[in-house]
Design an enzyme around this catalytic site. Structure first.
Site, PDB file in Angstrom:
ATOM      1  N   LYS C  71      -1.911   0.133  -6.061  1.00 18.38           N
ATOM      2  CA  LYS C  71      -2.542  -0.107  -4.762  1.00 18.38           C
ATOM      3  C   LYS C  71      -3.838  -0.896  -4.975  1.00 18.38           C
ATOM      4  O   LYS C  71      -4.491  -0.757  -6.021  1.00 18.38           O
ATOM      5  CB  LYS C  71      -2.810   1.266  -4.134  1.00 18.38           C
ATOM      6  N   SER C 146      -1.755   4.986   4.114  1.00 18.92           N
ATOM      7  CA  SER C 146      -2.259   3.675   3.777  1.00 18.92           C
ATOM      8  C   SER C 146      -1.566   3.018   2.584  1.00 18.92           C
ATOM      9  O   SER C 146      -1.679   1.805   2.407  1.00 18.92           O
ATOM     10  CB  SER C 146      -3.753   3.769   3.489  1.00 18.92           C
ATOM     11  N   SER C 170      -1.659   9.566   2.582  1.00 20.26           N
ATOM     12  CA  SER C 170      -1.463   8.127   2.358  1.00 20.26           C
ATOM     13  C   SER C 170      -0.409   7.766   1.328  1.00 20.26           C
ATOM     14  O   SER C 170      -0.030   6.604   1.221  1.00 20.26           O
ATOM     15  CB  SER C 170      -2.788   7.466   1.967  1.00 20.26           C
TER      16      SER C 170
END
Lengths: 516, 95, 482
Positions: C71, C146, C170
């Site tokens: 990420k 996310s 997330s």
């Protein structure tokens, strides 16, 4: 809150004395003639906030070297730069040193302590928050007994907490920019906050001096105000003498020496008194000491309401300091200056003045004790340290370490004097020569042929010469004038270039004169 | 919980967010809505409950006071919007 | 099947028997990237397939030669790490996150950084400053967030494994919406060093994979104590791959009634009910329990998480790196103006909203009513879990109340977006491990996930349940048509 009637009364008094209308303006030196009245009417209330950098090997929360004086931004890493993703981990030694200081100041060291974030924006603060301690400092409720002019005074220490230092800002005179160096960012910093128990600038000065001495004895900080490893802010307000309320305070910053703290406080007392005398009121604000102009001025930047949004630092689990750990650290504490002074007086028979002088510098006192190991006459050593050695330090502008004098070298010299090998006078010259050449006292005495002559045979020749050359004095002595003997001894000393043992010379002279 | 424009302006200043007038209006309404929702916490009985600020009951996590190499300052200074020598440069700080 | 569709475990076997080499996988992935990335937009910026793979299949690392993505909030030395925010434009991490060090040491090949909600503020991947990522199962829908980029990347076979971060769901919510396996480990299990902090007391890094075995494999690589993270725990890492094979007999699983009430999509409820039946047939016993403080979880979360975020994100100010915008003419101070303009232009609307909320709940006069009270309720939430785990080994819930929603559907209503994390945030507040495992599809063909929650450091139990469930179902084998 101030009693209004009282303010008006003192205000009228001031008006009568100065003949000027009350005005709420910057104090200028014009009102110095009211000083006497001010001092009678107001009692200053002073609290000090001292920040001390701990001299650990590494910073508080990262492994960067904790060093002063390197090129800008060279001792930095993701943690002390607050780079995204970095995390703090507490330096064990920093907390231990901090606990030492708290214990030496008689604080209660808390079983449970934690760190908090103090949030505010400033370019020297890489994360725009400072890791500090808010509602659970690791120690509280300490005290320091300072030796004020009117005897020993107890100053309460409100709290001591550990935090991280900010970086350093440089504001070039010209230009519209400031420069930031983060080498200092993250240095472990102790905040030592006194209660407002100080009442004169002199007391503040003594408090700082004594505090610095304690820190030096603990060997936890350089305490160098010029390098910024010790910094002091002061809160000061005035209140009518004999009352116990608190007036509106000003916070003083930017003092770069203890002397400057004293001067800034002296100035501020006059300024605030003048404001009050003239019927005005003191504004709560931060003022900066201007060393050049010798006055305090309000900070130029508009101060914002402090809303630091403290909350527990989520990256650092709390700390539990056990009673056993506290005991262990307590046992490791070195002797503090006050104890040492007492011991020097009791064990070595030093007077308070001498003991205080020796203790006032840790290196000096350590040197004294090292000499004692080698030479068992404390008073003689103190005499040499406070006298000739201090004289050399002052004239050379060097401290004990820079002098490069060893206890063995000094005690050898003292012994030469005390056993009559050289005279006291010659001893001082030998000390100077020792410091200049690094040679031992014994070697200098031999090389310079400074040994005191006590040998009768050697002295007799000189005495014969003196007697032959000073017939008149001989006659005077014989006629009963005792003074003549002093003159003749002096002549023997002169002729022997100070090497003659004056006692032996005198005895031999008397003997010779009698036989004439 | 009613939130005034001044409240939003005050908070935006603390957070150093230079909001436009429109944004202030926008956030004023949204903040009010969110705060009305979180107000349900008032119903919870927190009497004698210790706050929980860490997910774990860890204690006394230290680092030894042993230096590790610092960064090469060039690796970070090259990203700085403004530098002079090896200093970071910012608009003048007025004290 | 093309190599990009395989799992790490399957690739390992092929590397071992010589039927494939890492270079072949990279080449396949490159082709896959060229074919589908335009539709999915899983990456934050183009990945690099030119990793040096010489000798990478011969090493002994657990992920030797296995391509991975991370990420955009995880630092990798020399790579932009921008958290998909304008304010971090041009920030190149000068150091490796601990998880990146560990991946490298295990032989993994890190292809690049995946898209995410700006600073992980979001549940849809729509707040990225670059572009929204799309759900590979339906390009008109969000992948969740996310870690939407990482999950979509795995689901679209653009990588073999991925890392995400989970502050309130997330990893799990997008894993559920994308039909992949996502684990949020116990707080402290994986080092956060090098993860750009959103909410420090809630954040954890975890693996996102195509199946449970890969997930256990990746977690065993990244888990463990790290002296650079004071909240990392010094406990041995179990052999998850071995532990998960133990059978399910005698395992007691709790089903909290608060998780099956209003707001839950009937298809989600049905899928989880079916999963329960399947697990029952495998020897698991179930009991209904109550987690009475669940109703406060979203409120507690939005106070605690935004408070910490408001402080964590204060450092983005235009001084050292990233965006700098000069003061506007009306700004009284050039410095403060620079801060304000930089942050105004640098942060998106959701970030600003959270910074304002977080600043507010910590500000003078409101701390006790919000932050302090929330911290106390947080403890009550944790105690709810402790009580359940006295009698049960695991808790089973849906991961998300609904399957993937449409792009733009919730962007105007922050609260409804916040509520899509309703099942996942309690575990971050409590610090306990939780994972999402595919457990079905909606009629519209959208994946549904179930959440398994365990005791602190009980990841092996989670894997055990998930592994046996997966062995007896085929949801994880389905692939989106792209």
């Amino acid at each position: 809150m101030r009693d209004d009637g009282l303010t008006r009364r003192t205000g009228r008094l001031a008006n009568r004395l100065t003949g000027k209308p009350a005005k709420n303006c910057l104090y200028t030196h014009e009102v110095s003639d009211t000083k006497h009245a001010e001092m009678m009417n107001y009692e200053p209330v002073i609290g000090l906030e001292v920040h001390v950098q701990l001299k650990t090997a590494t910073k508080a929360f990262c492994g960067c070297a904790n060093i002063f004086g390197s090129r800008e931004n060279t001792h930095v890493c993701p943690v002390c730069l607050g780079l995204p993703g970095s995390l703090p981990v507490l330096n064990e030694t920093a907390l231990k040193s901090a606990v030492k200081v708290a214990l030496a100041l008689g604080c209660d060291v808390k079983h449970f302590t934690k760190f908090d974030r103090k949030n505010y924006y400033y370019p020297d603060l890489p994360k725009n928050f400072q890791i500090s301690q808010y509602d659970m400092p690791f120690s509280e409720n300490g005290k320091m007994d300072i030796r004020a002019q009117d005897g020993v005074k107890r100053i309460r220490v409100k709290r001591v907490h550990l935090e991280e230092d900010a970086g350093k800002l440089i504001h070039p005179e010209s230009g519209t920019e400031s420069l930031v160096d983060y080498n200092r960012a993250g240095t472990p910093l102790l905040e030592i906050v006194s209660e407002p128990d100080l009442h004169t600038p002199e007391e503040a000065y003594v408090y700082l001096t004594d505090l610095k001495l304690i820190l030096q004895y603990l060997d936890v900080s350089d305490c160098d105000m010029e390098k910024g490893s010790l910094r002091c802010d002061a809160n000061i307000s005035l209140r009518p003498a004999g009352t116990s309320g608190l007036g509106v305070k000003a916070e003083l910053k930017n003092m770069n020496s203890f002397r400057a703290v004293r001067q800034a406080l002296e100035y501020e007392i006059k300024r605030q008194a003048a404001v009050l005398e003239e019927g005005g009121s003191v504004v709560q604000e931060t003022r900066l000491w201007n060393e050049k102009k010798q006055l305090t001025l309000p900070m130029r930047s508009k101060e914002e309401a402090h809303d630091y949004r403290y909350f527990p630092e989520p990256d650092l689990p709390p700390f539990v300091i056990s009673a056993e750990e506290i005991d262990t650290i307590k046992k490791e504490l070195p002797e503090m200056p006050a104890q040492r002074r007492r011991r020097f007086m009791e064990a070595f028979g030093l007077c308070e003045k001498d003991a205080s002088t020796v203790v006032a510098s840790k290196s000096f006192a350590d040197f004294f004790e090292a000499c004692l190991e080698l030479y068992g006459q404390p008073k003689k050593i103190v005499h040499w340290l406070i006298g000739p050695v201090s004289f050399q330090m002052n004239t050379r502008g060097q401290d004990m370490a820079e002098l490069r004098l060893t206890p063995a070298a000094l005690t050898e010299l003292i012994d030469l004097v005390e056993t009559g090998k050289i005279s006291q006078l010659a001893g001082k010259d030998v000390l100077q020569e020792m410091l200049e050449s690094g040679k031992s006292a014994g070697k200098i005495v031999v090389e310079e042929n400074l040994a005191q002559v006590s040998d009768a045979g050697a002295l007799l020749a000189v005495i014969q010469e003196v007697l032959a050359a000073n017939k008149k004095s001989v006659d005077d002595y014989k006629a009963g004038k005792e003074n003549a003997l002093m003159f003749l001894v002096g002549q023997v000393m002169r002729l022997s270039r100070g090497k003659a043992n004056p006692k032996t010379a005198r005895e031999l002279l008397v003997e010779k004169l009698r036989s004439l | 919980m009613s939130i005034s424009r001044d409240d939003v302006t005050y908070i935006a200043n603390l957070a150093r967010l230079g909001l436009t007038e429109e944004e202030i209006t926008h956030f004023q309404g949204q903040l009010e809505g969110i705060l009305a929702y979180v107000d349900k916490l008032k119903e919870a009985d927190v009497h004698d409950v210790e706050p929980m600020t860490h997910a774990l009951d860890l204690k006394n996590v230290y680092r030894k006071d042993v230096p590790v190499p610092s960064l090469d300052p060039r690796s970070v200074l090259k990203m700085a919007p403004a530098v002079q020598d090896q200093f970071y440069k910012v608009p003048k700080v007025i004290e | 099947m093309k190599l990009h569709g395989l799992t790490a475990w399957e690739l390992r076997l092929r590397f071992q028997d010589g039927s494939a080499a890492p270079a072949d996988v990279l080449s396949d992935l490159k082709g896959r990237y060229q074919a589908v990335e335009e539709k999915v937009r899983a990456f934050a910026r183009p990945p690099h397939f030119e990793e040096d793979v010489s000798g990478s299949s011969s090493g002994a690392g657990a992920l030797q030669g296995i391509p991975a993505v991370i990420k955009d909030n995880i630092c990798r030395q020399g790579d932009p790490t921008e958290c998909c925010s304008r304010i971090l434009k041009g920030f190149v991490a000068p150091y490796d996150a601990t998880v990146v060090e560990k991946l490298k040491k295990s032989g993994a090949l890190i292809l690049g950084k995946t898209n995410m909600d700006e600073f992980a503020f979001g549940s849809s991947c729509e707040t990225s400053c670059f572009y929204p990522t799309r759900n590979p199962w339906d390009l008109g829908r969000v992948p969740g967030g996310s870690s939407g980029g990482s999950c979509a990347c795995v689901a679209a076979d653009e990588t073999i494994v991925a890392l995400g971060s989970d502050t309130g769901g997330s990893i799990r919510q997008p894993a559920s919406l994308c039909g992949v396996v996502g684990m949020k480990p116990t707080y402290g299990r994986v080092s956060r060093y090098g993860l750009v902090a959103f909410a420090s007391s809630l954040d954890q890094i975890g693996p996102i994979t195509k199946d449970v075995r890969d997930n256990a494999l990746v977690l065993s690589v990244i888990a463990g104590h790290d002296g650079r993270d004071a909240t990392s725990v010094d406990l041995p890492v179990p052999d998850y791959l071995k532990e998960m094979e133990k059978d399910l007999k005698g395992m007691r699983v709790a089903v909290p009634r608060e998780y099956f009430v209003e707001g839950i999509d009937p298809e989600v409820r049905e899928a989880v009910t079916q999963a329960k039946a399947k697990l029952g047939s495998l020897g698991v016993t179930f009991g209904e329990v109550s987690l009475p403080h669940t109703e406060y979880a979203v409120a507690v979360y939005y106070i605690v998480a935004t408070a910490e975020a408001s402080s964590n994100l204060a450092r983005f100010d235009g001084v050292q790196y990233g965006l700098r915008v000069a003061a506007a003419p009306e700004d009284a101070s050039a410095l403060i103006g620079m801060y304000k303009q930089t942050r105004d232009k640098g942060f998106g609307a959701e970030a600003k909203r959270r910074l304002i909320l977080g600043t507010y709940v910590l500000s003078s006069g409101y701390y006790d009513a919000y932050y302090l009270r929330a911290s106390k309720v947080r403890r009550l939430i944790r105690e709810d879990f402790d009580k359940v785990f006295k009698d049960f080994d695991l808790i089973l819930t849906p991961t998300s109340p609904t399957p993937a929603f449409r792009l733009g559907e919730k962007t105007d209503n922050p609260l409804s977006m916040y509520l899509s994390d309703i099942y996942t945030i309690s575990t971050n507040l409590a610090g306990v491990p939780a994972m999402s495992v595919p457990c079905g599809f909606s009629k519209a063909g959208l994946p549904i996930g179930m959440q398994i929650i365990g005791r602190p450091f009980g990841e092996a139990d989670l894997y055990r349940l998930a592994f046996h469930y997966e062995q007896n179902t085929s949801w994880h084998k389905q692939k989106p048509k792209l």
